[in-house]
Design an enzyme around this catalytic site. Sequence first.
Site, short mmCIF file in Angstrom:
data_model
loop_
_atom_site.label_atom_id
_atom_site.label_comp_id
_atom_site.label_asym_id
_atom_site.label_seq_id
_atom_site.Cartn_x
_atom_site.Cartn_y
_atom_site.Cartn_z
CB SER A 186 -0.94 0.01 1.21
OG SER A 186 -0.21 -0.02 2.42
CG HIS A 214 -4.09 -1.43 -0.44
ND1 HIS A 214 -4.56 -0.14 -0.52
CD2 HIS A 214 -3.80 -1.63 0.87
CE1 HIS A 214 -4.54 0.42 0.68
NE2 HIS A 214 -4.08 -0.47 1.55
CE LYS A 244 -7.03 -0.71 2.70
NZ LYS A 244 -7.59 -1.24 3.96
#
Length: 396
Positions: A186, A214, A244
């Site tokens: 990330s 991610h 996310k």
Amino acid sequence: MTSRNLDQFLESNIANLKENGLYNEIDTVEGANGPEITIKGKTLINLSSNNYLGLATHAELKSVAKQAIESHGVGAGAVRTINGTLDLHIELEKRIAAFKGTEAAIAYQSGFNCNMAAISAVMDKNDAILSDSLNHASIIDGCRLSKAKIIRFEHSDMEDLRAKARDAVESGEYNKIMVITDGVFSMDGDIAKLPEIVEIAEDFDLITYVDDAHGSGVTGDGAGTVKHFGLQDKVDFQMGTLSKAIGVIGGYVAGKQSLIDWLKVRSRPFLFSTAVSPADAVASTKAIEMLMESTELNEKLWENGNYLKKGLKELGFDIGESETPITPCIIGDEKQAQTFSKRLYEEGVYAKAIVFPTVPRGTGRVRNMPTAAHTKEMLDRAIRIYEKIGKEMNLI
């Protein structure tokens, strides 16, 4: 009277953090966390959110969440193992498994919870874990909680991983050995070398664990890093978040049915913490269905990411070696990174400074997270502001 020792500890350490540019000021967003946000009445181009696909504010997700509140209430009412497992949770887990290409899946309250839960449910003091040196804090904490021997290998260094795997196996000290890595890192935006990791795992019979927080919704046309490499049947644990790219809250582990069955009876956050709310469960399910039906949002995310990268690189900024839309702007000095972020804010861009201990000392940066919801006009404005501040601070 409160403890004087505590007061002294807090005062001296907070002062030290501030003096070294390591104290993080928390800003309050007034309203939704979209491509533009409002803080203290000021509208800013938002380049700090993990809301990769813009789903956190998507009309369809808001609609199904409202319906779930009406039909199922605002809370699950219990832990999953008593009577907090709703039909909406079962449907979510079925969708996650289909999305990740596995036999089954288990949903948790957060991505951090996943790593705390799943690693310690399988690994113990008689085992060893080979962990990438840049793995996320939740992986590190999950490994520590397991009490397994933690053996760090240099970031994405496959020769080092192979050597340390061989040493661990040949030592005969451990019952089980796991190799664990982020799918997408990330802070730098690079992708794990999963084909090589899987090959080494097969050579030494290692358990494989990929944290794709991610990567899910981003890589592999949205299906994630494991699917990107076509390794669904080779990776034991596929972990990810629902907070996310999915745009809601929660986390999951996907894998074989036997693994999921074990996690449901042995992973402590599942056993002792109330399940995610009905609204969260159904909104996450809807988001996953949208990603399975269309790659439009994923394609827009990559288009915007590449556009911002190109603009910043042409200006002369150090954007590292990112392979994903994550775009670090590496400054180096922590205080200078904080000042750069502050000036961006003053000019209309919200891009938070990232400093030690989140990244190594001397690699302070401003991390940019373009999303599918940004317009070209927003990105052009951000690039112009970067140019202004970069020249002002003699960074470009």
